[in-house]
Write a protein that holds these residues in place. Structure first.
Motif, PDB file in Angstrom:
ATOM      1  N   ASP A 226       0.846  -1.197   0.000  1.00 11.00           N
ATOM      2  CA  ASP A 226       0.000   0.000   0.000  1.00 11.00           C
ATOM      3  C   ASP A 226       0.879   1.243   0.000  1.00 11.00           C
ATOM      4  OD1 ASP A 226      -1.811   2.000   0.321  1.00 11.00           O
ATOM      5  OD2 ASP A 226      -2.582   1.310   2.271  1.00 11.00           O
ATOM      6  N   GLY A 227       0.940   1.918  -1.153  1.00 11.02           N
ATOM      7  CA  GLY A 227       1.771   3.113  -1.240  1.00 11.02           C
ATOM      8  C   GLY A 227       1.185   4.315  -0.568  1.00 11.02           C
ATOM      9  N   ASP A 228      -0.097   4.277  -0.197  1.00 13.17           N
ATOM     10  CA  ASP A 228      -0.751   5.401   0.492  1.00 13.17           C
ATOM     11  C   ASP A 228      -0.829   5.197   1.995  1.00 13.17           C
ATOM     12  OD1 ASP A 228      -1.170   7.154  -1.519  1.00 13.17           O
ATOM     13  OD2 ASP A 228      -3.197   6.500  -2.005  1.00 13.17           O
ATOM     14  N   ASN A 229      -0.255   4.144   2.502  1.00 13.02           N
ATOM     15  CA  ASN A 229      -0.273   3.893   3.944  1.00 13.02           C
ATOM     16  C   ASN A 229       0.521   4.976   4.646  1.00 13.02           C
ATOM     17  OD1 ASN A 229       0.261   2.855   6.606  1.00 13.02           O
ATOM     18  ND2 ASN A 229      -0.288   0.815   5.806  1.00 13.02           N
ATOM     19  N   PRO A 230      -0.046   5.574   5.708  1.00 10.67           N
ATOM     20  CA  PRO A 230       0.689   6.623   6.422  1.00 10.67           C
ATOM     21  C   PRO A 230       2.050   6.166   6.915  1.00 10.67           C
ATOM     22  CG  PRO A 230      -1.610   6.601   7.105  1.00 10.67           C
ATOM     23  CD  PRO A 230      -1.405   5.391   6.247  1.00 10.67           C
ATOM     24  N   ALA A 401       4.816  -2.940 -20.885  1.00 12.13           N
ATOM     25  CA  ALA A 401       3.722  -3.225 -19.955  1.00 12.13           C
ATOM     26  C   ALA A 401       4.179  -3.168 -18.505  1.00 12.13           C
ATOM     27  CB  ALA A 401       3.124  -4.597 -20.266  1.00 12.13           C
ATOM     28  N   VAL A 402       5.395  -3.638 -18.238  1.00 10.66           N
ATOM     29  CA  VAL A 402       5.853  -3.689 -16.844  1.00 10.66           C
ATOM     30  C   VAL A 402       6.263  -2.315 -16.338  1.00 10.66           C
ATOM     31  CG1 VAL A 402       6.553  -6.100 -17.051  1.00 10.66           C
ATOM     32  CG2 VAL A 402       8.197  -4.290 -17.599  1.00 10.66           C
ATOM     33  N   ASP A 403       6.607  -1.386 -17.249  1.00  9.25           N
ATOM     34  CA  ASP A 403       6.987  -0.044 -16.796  1.00  9.25           C
ATOM     35  C   ASP A 403       5.792   0.742 -16.264  1.00  9.25           C
ATOM     36  OD1 ASP A 403       9.665  -0.237 -17.210  1.00  9.25           O
ATOM     37  OD2 ASP A 403       9.661   0.712 -19.184  1.00  9.25           O
ATOM     38  N   GLN A 404       4.570   0.309 -16.547  1.00  9.99           N
ATOM     39  CA  GLN A 404       3.384   1.021 -16.093  1.00  9.99           C
ATOM     40  C   GLN A 404       2.966   0.595 -14.682  1.00  9.99           C
ATOM     41  OE1 GLN A 404       2.961   3.285 -18.435  1.00  9.99           O
ATOM     42  NE2 GLN A 404       4.414   2.073 -19.659  1.00  9.99           N
ATOM     43  N   ILE A 405       3.710  -0.375 -14.109  1.00  9.28           N
ATOM     44  CA  ILE A 405       3.353  -0.916 -12.798  1.00  9.28           C
ATOM     45  C   ILE A 405       4.417  -0.537 -11.782  1.00  9.28           C
ATOM     46  CG2 ILE A 405       2.935  -3.010 -11.475  1.00  9.28           C
ATOM     47  CD1 ILE A 405       2.011  -4.333 -14.027  1.00  9.28           C
ATOM     48  N   SER A 406       3.966  -0.117 -10.614  1.00  8.82           N
ATOM     49  CA  SER A 406       4.855   0.156  -9.489  1.00  8.82           C
ATOM     50  C   SER A 406       4.452  -0.729  -8.316  1.00  8.82           C
ATOM     51  CB  SER A 406       4.772   1.626  -9.077  1.00  8.82           C
ATOM     52  OG  SER A 406       5.476   1.846  -7.871  1.00  8.82           O
ATOM     53  N   PRO A 407       5.421  -1.296  -7.598  1.00  7.97           N
ATOM     54  CA  PRO A 407       5.048  -2.100  -6.420  1.00  7.97           C
ATOM     55  C   PRO A 407       4.266  -1.295  -5.386  1.00  7.97           C
ATOM     56  CG  PRO A 407       7.321  -2.512  -7.048  1.00  7.97           C
ATOM     57  CD  PRO A 407       6.865  -1.343  -7.863  1.00  7.97           C
ATOM     58  N   ALA A 408       4.502   0.027  -5.345  1.00  5.53           N
ATOM     59  CA  ALA A 408       3.754   0.885  -4.420  1.00  5.53           C
ATOM     60  C   ALA A 408       2.420   1.242  -5.065  1.00  5.53           C
ATOM     61  CB  ALA A 408       4.554   2.140  -4.099  1.00  5.53           C
ATOM     62  N   VAL A 409       1.378   0.534  -4.659  1.00  5.08           N
ATOM     63  CA  VAL A 409       0.076   0.689  -5.286  1.00  5.08           C
ATOM     64  C   VAL A 409      -0.691   1.834  -4.625  1.00  5.08           C
ATOM     65  CG1 VAL A 409      -2.101  -0.456  -5.838  1.00  5.08           C
ATOM     66  CG2 VAL A 409       0.030  -1.768  -5.810  1.00  5.08           C
ATOM     67  N   THR A 410      -1.170   2.760  -5.474  1.00  7.86           N
ATOM     68  CA  THR A 410      -2.018   3.855  -5.026  1.00  7.86           C
ATOM     69  C   THR A 410      -3.172   4.004  -6.008  1.00  7.86           C
ATOM     70  OG1 THR A 410      -0.871   5.584  -6.268  1.00  7.86           O
ATOM     71  CG2 THR A 410       0.021   5.026  -4.096  1.00  7.86           C
ATOM     72  N   ASN A 411      -4.050   4.958  -5.713  1.00  9.71           N
ATOM     73  CA  ASN A 411      -5.153   5.214  -6.640  1.00  9.71           C
ATOM     74  C   ASN A 411      -4.664   5.801  -7.962  1.00  9.71           C
ATOM     75  OD1 ASN A 411      -7.231   4.299  -4.954  1.00  9.71           O
ATOM     76  ND2 ASN A 411      -7.341   6.283  -3.879  1.00  9.71           N
ATOM     77  N   ALA A 412      -3.420   6.281  -7.998  1.00  8.45           N
ATOM     78  CA  ALA A 412      -2.861   6.866  -9.221  1.00  8.45           C
ATOM     79  C   ALA A 412      -2.161   5.823 -10.087  1.00  8.45           C
ATOM     80  CB  ALA A 412      -1.878   7.978  -8.869  1.00  8.45           C
ATOM     81  N   LEU A 413      -2.247   4.552  -9.706  1.00 10.15           N
ATOM     82  CA  LEU A 413      -1.562   3.519 -10.482  1.00 10.15           C
ATOM     83  C   LEU A 413      -2.098   3.473 -11.914  1.00 10.15           C
ATOM     84  CD1 LEU A 413       0.432   1.083 -10.384  1.00 10.15           C
ATOM     85  CD2 LEU A 413      -1.556  -0.362  -9.900  1.00 10.15           C
ATOM     86  N   GLY A 414      -1.217   3.619 -12.877  1.00 10.33           N
ATOM     87  CA  GLY A 414      -1.591   3.527 -14.286  1.00 10.33           C
ATOM     88  C   GLY A 414      -2.134   4.783 -14.898  1.00 10.33           C
ATOM     89  N   THR A 415      -2.227   5.881 -14.100  1.00 12.87           N
ATOM     90  CA  THR A 415      -2.790   7.114 -14.640  1.00 12.87           C
ATOM     91  C   THR A 415      -1.753   7.929 -15.422  1.00 12.87           C
ATOM     92  OG1 THR A 415      -2.317   8.278 -12.563  1.00 12.87           O
ATOM     93  CG2 THR A 415      -4.505   7.263 -12.815  1.00 12.87           C
ATOM     94  N   ARG A 416      -0.506   7.548 -15.375  1.00 10.55           N
ATOM     95  CA  ARG A 416       0.554   8.218 -16.131  1.00 10.55           C
ATOM     96  C   ARG A 416       1.244   7.190 -17.020  1.00 10.55           C
ATOM     97  NH1 ARG A 416       6.031   8.628 -15.621  1.00 10.55           N
ATOM     98  NH2 ARG A 416       7.012  10.513 -16.492  1.00 10.55           N
ATOM     99  N   VAL A 417       1.374   7.525 -18.319  1.00  8.72           N
ATOM    100  CA  VAL A 417       1.999   6.612 -19.265  1.00  8.72           C
ATOM    101  C   VAL A 417       3.504   6.843 -19.269  1.00  8.72           C
ATOM    102  CG1 VAL A 417       2.055   5.777 -21.633  1.00  8.72           C
ATOM    103  CG2 VAL A 417      -0.074   6.675 -20.679  1.00  8.72           C
ATOM    104  N   ASP A 418       4.252   5.808 -18.993  1.00  9.89           N
ATOM    105  CA  ASP A 418       5.709   5.880 -18.958  1.00  9.89           C
ATOM    106  C   ASP A 418       6.254   5.423 -20.320  1.00  9.89           C
ATOM    107  OD1 ASP A 418       8.344   5.974 -18.327  1.00  9.89           O
ATOM    108  OD2 ASP A 418       8.226   4.700 -16.555  1.00  9.89           O
ATOM    109  N   ILE A 419       6.853   6.372 -21.096  1.00  4.27           N
ATOM    110  CA  ILE A 419       7.366   6.067 -22.442  1.00  4.27           C
ATOM    111  C   ILE A 419       8.846   6.423 -22.488  1.00  4.27           C
ATOM    112  CG2 ILE A 419       6.935   6.325 -24.923  1.00  4.27           C
ATOM    113  CD1 ILE A 419       4.310   7.691 -24.263  1.00  4.27           C
TER     114      ILE A 419
END
Length: 436
Positions: A226-230, A401-419
């Motif tokens: 959980d990337g949003d965990n305090p 495909a793997v560059d769009q994923i981060s182990p730190a999952v937040t609600n912003a996951l996948g909202t930015r395209v990494d090129i």
């Protein structure tokens, strides 16, 4: 006055006048012929020494049999229809030791003649002669050739590099992509031996790798958190319980697929069958998919990511053949182009059949594509050639495909395209070319 000398003086004056008149007549009749012109089969050396016949100063006499013409090569068996056939220049040189005389090549500035009338055109009328295609010969300056079409079929055995060892399962990693086969097929036409067109299709390449880990005791963990965990400095916007199925799992499976195909259309400019320039457009499609699924005693979850890279741009190329024997050549090819990569991305997180995150985005980026080939070519005849060598592709600014994923999952996951990924493909190539 000596009367007997008068007739003698008159005869001498008359002979001088006749000589001058004959010289003037010769001058007028020989005007327009350059000094030093070669005469073939018209006057013999004996006639010249005896005063028979008239030649301008500096003229040279040679036997007619000593003048080599295009018919000389035709009689030697190197021609097709009394003209040199495509690809036969090297054979004519090696067998006869010299280039057969085909006439003077002069520029006519006629676009349809490619700036030249060749050996048979008429510069006064602007006609190309047989080189205009009406007699089946090319417009190239010099030895004409027959127009031809060709098909090149190649087998590419390539590997896609990158993302080595990627895995979201803790203490486990996936293998590298393996070498895969795919065809490259080229259809081309050279209607005037200089300017032509060709279409090339490559693929599809399908690279894939998989990993499955099984542990009945339920001790399999993923790298997701959980990337949003305090505790981790987050704002606690994301519910970390959605990631529970990815920890203490009994089974976790991963897959990573990458597919490539391309199509291109080029204008070609060929010189003497040993150098070729290409200018044209190319479209490249690279599609990737990644997936992680996890199963526990109490639930299941999955995380997937997919990208579609659509490269569209212009390219230039150069092909070079260098003869190393009568039928063998070294073969070098290079391509380079400027592209725009249009990217679509889709990232999804699912818990127990419920979609928690679903982010779809698109973006574009300037990219470059470069291809290099080096090998050998062997001609089995006028129609068939075999090729073999190695090839490398370098593609910039791809979205994997793997560059769009981060182990730190937040609600912003996948909202930015990494090129920003650079891709390498390399391997071996074997093929054959058929001309007709």
């Amino acid at each position: 006055m000596n009367i007997r000398l008068i007739p003698s003086a008159l005869r001498r004056s008359a002979s001088h006048a006749v000589a001058i008149a004959m010289a003037a007549a010769m001058t007028c009749s020989m005007s327009g012929q350059a000094a030093g012109q070669t005469y073939s089969g018209q006057v013999s050396p004996g006639q010249m020494s005896s005063g028979q016949g008239f030649l301008p100063p500096g003229a040279r006499i040679v036997p007619a049999s000593a003048v080599e013409t295009e018919a000389t090569v035709a009689s030697a068996g190197y021609t097709s229809g009394n003209r040199l056939a495509p690809g036969q220049l090297s054979q004519a040189l090696q067998n006869s030791g010299s280039i057969a005389q085909v006439g003077h090549c002069s520029s006519c500035n006629v676009p349809s003649c490619n700036g030249s009338c060749g050996s048979y055109g008429n510069c006064n009328t602007g006609a190309c002669g047989p080189g205009d295609g009406t007699a089946g010969y090319g417009n190239a300056c010099g030895i004409p050739c027959d127009p031809y079409q060709y098909v090149i079929v190649e087998g590419l055995f390539l590997q896609r590099q990158g993302e080595g060892g990627f895995s979201l399962t803790r203490n486990q990693s996936m293998d590298e992509f393996q070498f895969e086969w795919a065809p490259r097929i080229t259809f081309g036409s050279l209607p005037n031996c200089v300017n032509g067109y060709e279409f090339t299709w490559v693929g599809p390449f399908e690279f894939d790798r998989r990993l499955t880990v099984t542990e009945p005791a339920g001790n399999i963990d993923s790298l997701l958190f959980d990337g949003d965990n305090p505790v981790n400095g987050g704002a606690n916007d994301f519910d970390g319980t959605f990631l529970d199925p990815f920890q203490n799992a009994n089974v976790q499976s991963q897959f990573y697929n990458s597919e490539y195909w391309s199509a291109e259309l080029n204008k070609t400019i060929v010189g003497w069958d040993v150098i070729r320039l290409l200018l044209g457009g190319k479209f490249i499609r690279i599609e990737e998919e990644y997936g992680l699924s996890s199963q526990t005693n109490t639930g299941s979850g999955s995380l997937t990511s997919s990208t579609e890279n659509s490269y569209l741009g212009l390219q230039a190329g150069l092909d070079l053949l260098y003869p190393i024997s009568r039928y063998a050549y070294t073969d070098l090819r290079a391509r380079g182009g400027l592209y725009i990569n249009f990217v679509d991305s889709d990232v999804r997180l699912v818990n127990g059949g419920t979609t928690i995150l679903n982010a779809r985005r698109d973006d574009d980026e300037i990219a470059g594509v470069f291809e290099f080939y080096g090998g050998f070519r062997y001609e089995l005849g006028e129609m068939l050639s075999l090729t073999a060598g190695g090839e490398v592709w370098y593609i910039t600014n791809a979205a994997t495909a793997v560059d769009q994923i981060s182990p730190a999952v937040t609600n912003a996951l996948g909202t930015r395209v990494d090129i920003d990924e650079d891709l390498f493909y390399y391997g071996a190539v074997v093929g054959a070319e058929l001309r007709f």
